[in-house]
Every structure is written in C-alpha cells, then in structure tokens.
Design an enzyme around this catalytic site. Structure first.
Site, PDB file in Angstrom:
ATOM      1  N   PRO A  86       2.546  16.325  26.619  1.00  0.00           N
ATOM      2  CA  PRO A  86       3.153  16.685  25.336  1.00  0.00           C
ATOM      3  C   PRO A  86       4.153  17.834  25.464  1.00  0.00           C
ATOM      4  CG  PRO A  86       0.757  16.577  25.133  1.00  0.00           C
ATOM      5  CD  PRO A  86       1.077  16.453  26.593  1.00  0.00           C
ATOM      6  N   GLU A 113      -8.641  17.247  28.297  1.00  0.00           N
ATOM      7  CA  GLU A 113      -7.787  18.303  27.738  1.00  0.00           C
ATOM      8  C   GLU A 113      -6.483  18.430  28.515  1.00  0.00           C
ATOM      9  OE1 GLU A 113      -7.758  20.210  24.985  1.00  0.00           O
ATOM     10  OE2 GLU A 113      -9.351  18.809  24.437  1.00  0.00           O
ATOM     11  N   ARG A 150      13.501  -2.265  30.525  1.00  0.00           N
ATOM     12  CA  ARG A 150      14.407  -3.170  29.814  1.00  0.00           C
ATOM     13  C   ARG A 150      15.876  -2.845  30.082  1.00  0.00           C
ATOM     14  NH1 ARG A 150      16.283  -1.279  24.890  1.00  0.00           N
ATOM     15  NH2 ARG A 150      16.278  -3.311  23.862  1.00  0.00           N
ATOM     16  N   ASP A 164      21.920  -1.798  20.624  1.00  0.00           N
ATOM     17  CA  ASP A 164      20.673  -1.296  20.047  1.00  0.00           C
ATOM     18  C   ASP A 164      20.838   0.122  19.508  1.00  0.00           C
ATOM     19  OD1 ASP A 164      18.992  -3.440  20.408  1.00  0.00           O
ATOM     20  OD2 ASP A 164      18.317  -2.794  22.394  1.00  0.00           O
TER      21      ASP A 164
HETATM   22  N1  SAM Z   1      -4.567  19.535  25.605  1.00  0.00           N
HETATM   23  C1  SAM Z   1      -3.297  18.898  25.804  1.00  0.00           C
HETATM   24  C2  SAM Z   1      -2.246  19.624  24.990  1.00  0.00           C
HETATM   25  O1  SAM Z   1      -2.575  20.179  23.946  1.00  0.00           O
HETATM   26  O2  SAM Z   1      -1.053  19.572  25.383  1.00  0.00           O
HETATM   27  C3  SAM Z   1      -3.349  17.444  25.370  1.00  0.00           C
HETATM   28  C4  SAM Z   1      -4.141  16.573  26.286  1.00  0.00           C
HETATM   29  S1  SAM Z   1      -4.113  14.898  25.821  1.00  0.00           S
HETATM   30  C5  SAM Z   1      -5.544  14.725  24.841  1.00  0.00           C
HETATM   31  C6  SAM Z   1      -4.492  14.059  27.306  1.00  0.00           C
HETATM   32  C7  SAM Z   1      -3.306  13.484  28.057  1.00  0.00           C
HETATM   33  O3  SAM Z   1      -2.632  12.553  27.235  1.00  0.00           O
HETATM   34  C8  SAM Z   1      -2.238  14.462  28.477  1.00  0.00           C
HETATM   35  O4  SAM Z   1      -2.593  15.133  29.679  1.00  0.00           O
HETATM   36  C9  SAM Z   1      -1.037  13.569  28.652  1.00  0.00           C
HETATM   37  O5  SAM Z   1      -1.031  12.926  29.916  1.00  0.00           O
HETATM   38  C10 SAM Z   1      -1.257  12.512  27.585  1.00  0.00           C
HETATM   39  N2  SAM Z   1      -0.470  12.763  26.364  1.00  0.00           N
HETATM   40  C11 SAM Z   1      -0.963  13.069  25.153  1.00  0.00           C
HETATM   41  N3  SAM Z   1       0.028  13.182  24.253  1.00  0.00           N
HETATM   42  C12 SAM Z   1       1.174  12.938  24.923  1.00  0.00           C
HETATM   43  C13 SAM Z   1       2.560  12.920  24.538  1.00  0.00           C
HETATM   44  N4  SAM Z   1       2.951  13.189  23.295  1.00  0.00           N
HETATM   45  N5  SAM Z   1       3.480  12.600  25.465  1.00  0.00           N
HETATM   46  C14 SAM Z   1       3.098  12.333  26.747  1.00  0.00           C
HETATM   47  N6  SAM Z   1       1.819  12.346  27.168  1.00  0.00           N
HETATM   48  C15 SAM Z   1       0.869  12.652  26.269  1.00  0.00           C
END
Ligand code: SAM
Length: 245
Positions: A86, A113, A150, A164
């Site tokens: 994220p 997490e 794609r 697109d």
């Molecule tokens: N504790 C982390 C934080 O607050 O940034 C979030 C962990 S999330 C529950 C678990 C995993 O989901 C992350 O390590 C990532 O690989 C993936 N993930 C969750 N949201 C994402 C997003 N918006 N973009 C990319 N990967 C995401």
C-alpha cells in the site's frame, strides 16, 4: 515476457492466470508465468513464514528468510523485483506501460500485517493498487499482471487498447451495441450514420465531455489540440449541451 509470483496462496492466482486473455497470452507463449509457493521456504513442520512483531502489537509479520530464499534466485536471473504494498507508487496506465516493456518481473505478495522491513532491500520498486488495504498481495499482483500483460505486443490488438481510458490521458467515450432501441433508450443517430468523420468528431466530443465531467484533473496533463480546447470551452459554457449530432 516472464512473470514470477511469490505467494503463500498459489491456488489464488492460478485461475486468473490461466483464464481468458491472460491465459491465452500464456498459451501462445507471449508471457510465461511461474508461481512460487513461499511455504516451501517456511520453517519447521508447519512451514511457518511469519512471526510476532518486535515491539508488540496486533497481527503477524512475514519473516525475511523465506522471502530472501524465494526471491534472491529470481534476482540472480535478472528479474525486476516488485513488492505489492500500500505504500508503493500508484499503479497507473503509464506505469503499466513501463512494466510491459520489462522482460522479467518477480512480484512479491505480502500477507498478515505485511513484510519484515528488511525485505525492502530486495526489491526494485513497490507498487500499490490504490489507497485502501486488501488482505494480501495476490489480488493486487493479479491486477498489475492483467494491466501489464494486455499491453504486451500481440496479446490484444493495439487498436483496442490505444483508445482505452487513460491511454491518451482522457476517459473513453460511451459505447453502444445492438439493439438500436432498448426500453426508451436509443443509440445516438450519428453512430448509425456510417459517416466516419462525424463518428470520430462525436467520439472526441464525448471523450472530452466525460473527462470534464468525471476527471477534470486529467485535462491538465492531456495532449489537447486547438479543436479540443474549443470543444471544452463550449462544454464548460453549456454543461447541459446535448449535441449528439
Ligand atoms: N499493515 C500493512 C499496511 O498498513 O500498509 C497492510 C498489510 S496488508 C493486510 C497485507 C499485504 O497485502 C501487503 O503486504 C501487500 O502485499 C498487500 N496489499 C494490501 N493492500 C495493498 C494495496 N493497496 N496495494 C498493493 N498491495 C496491497
């Protein structure tokens, strides 16, 4: 192109990678997918890959050793390593285009997490699919793969993605198909006229209208001509303008 996916849930990614356009791209050899089960590098009888966070707090953190064991060989093979996270740079059309030119990508899917911070030293870039959190990196990785594959030459006709949304920096115009009349809704007559010039002009106007209405922020960076600017002036002056020609 080759794409490796490192995940605790291989079964979650297998289906989408073997279905529809993405599956056909793999069948025809335009892209090769390799899915790696991170559990194979886990510890003990339960193949554990996570542990409690130092400093306390809720949830578990992915340990560095399994991720290093899975990803280092891929780096050694020349993969550009991408962590789904994220906190990464936002996935956009231009990032998808950039990644579609990379010969070998390795995507790391986090869980719990998230990852031990030291894993970031392994990665070339971090990518987020948007400002929200999902439970794991698999769906984000699949979204990235779909958006990237794609665009790989030969996967779909270039003409079908060059118009697109976002490809030209604008949103796409509305589309219609048969029937001409459905309930009390009709197809704009210009689309039935057979006049390609008129159709192109209508589409450009509707592209600009839709972008102005829904994503005016895109207009600042879009490549606009004088005709586009005058259409936008007309639309701004009369937002209810109903010219459908
Ligand atoms: N504790 C982390 C934080 O607050 O940034 C979030 C962990 S999330 C529950 C678990 C995993 O989901 C992350 O390590 C990532 O690989 C993936 N993930 C969750 N949201 C994402 C997003 N918006 N973009 C990319 N990967 C995401």
């Amino acid at each position: 192109m080759r794409i490796d996916v490192v995940t605790l849930f291989p079964e979650l990614v297998g289906g989408p990678l073997s279905t529809s356009i993405i599956g056909r791209a793999a069948d025809s050899g335009l892209v090769e997918f390799r899915v790696h089960d991170l559990r194979e590098h886990g510890r003990g009888r339960h193949r554990s890959v996570d542990d409690y966070p130092y400093g306390g707090g809720a949830g578990m953190v992915m340990r560095p050793e399994p991720l290093f064991a899975a990803v280092e060989p891929l780096r050694a093979e020349g993969a550009q390593v991408v962590l789904m996270d994220p906190a990464g740079e936002r996935l956009t059309d231009s990032l998808a285009r950039e990644l579609s030119a990379v010969a070998h990508l390795a995507l790391i899917c986090g869980r719990y997490e998230g990852i031990d911070e030291r894993v970031r030293t392994l990665v070339d870039r971090e990518v987020s699919i948007g400002d929200y959190v999902v439970t794991g990196g698999e769906l984000p990785a699949l979204i990235l793969i779909d958006a990237v594959v794609r665009l790989v030459p030969g996967v779909i006709q270039e003409s079908s993605h060059e118009g697109d949304s976002f490809a030209s920096g604008l949103l796409e115009h509305p589309q219609y198909t048969r029937p001409v009349s459905f309930r009390d809704l009709s197809v704009p007559p210009v689309l039935l006229s057979g006049n390609h010039g008129d159709v192109d002009r209508w589409r450009r106007r509707e592209t600009l209208r839709r972008t102005l209405e829904r994503r005016p922020d895109l207009l600042d960076a879009a490549d606009l001509g004088d005709d586009d600017r005058s259409i936008l002036e007309e639309l701004r002056a009369d937002p209810t303008d109903e010219i459908r020609r």
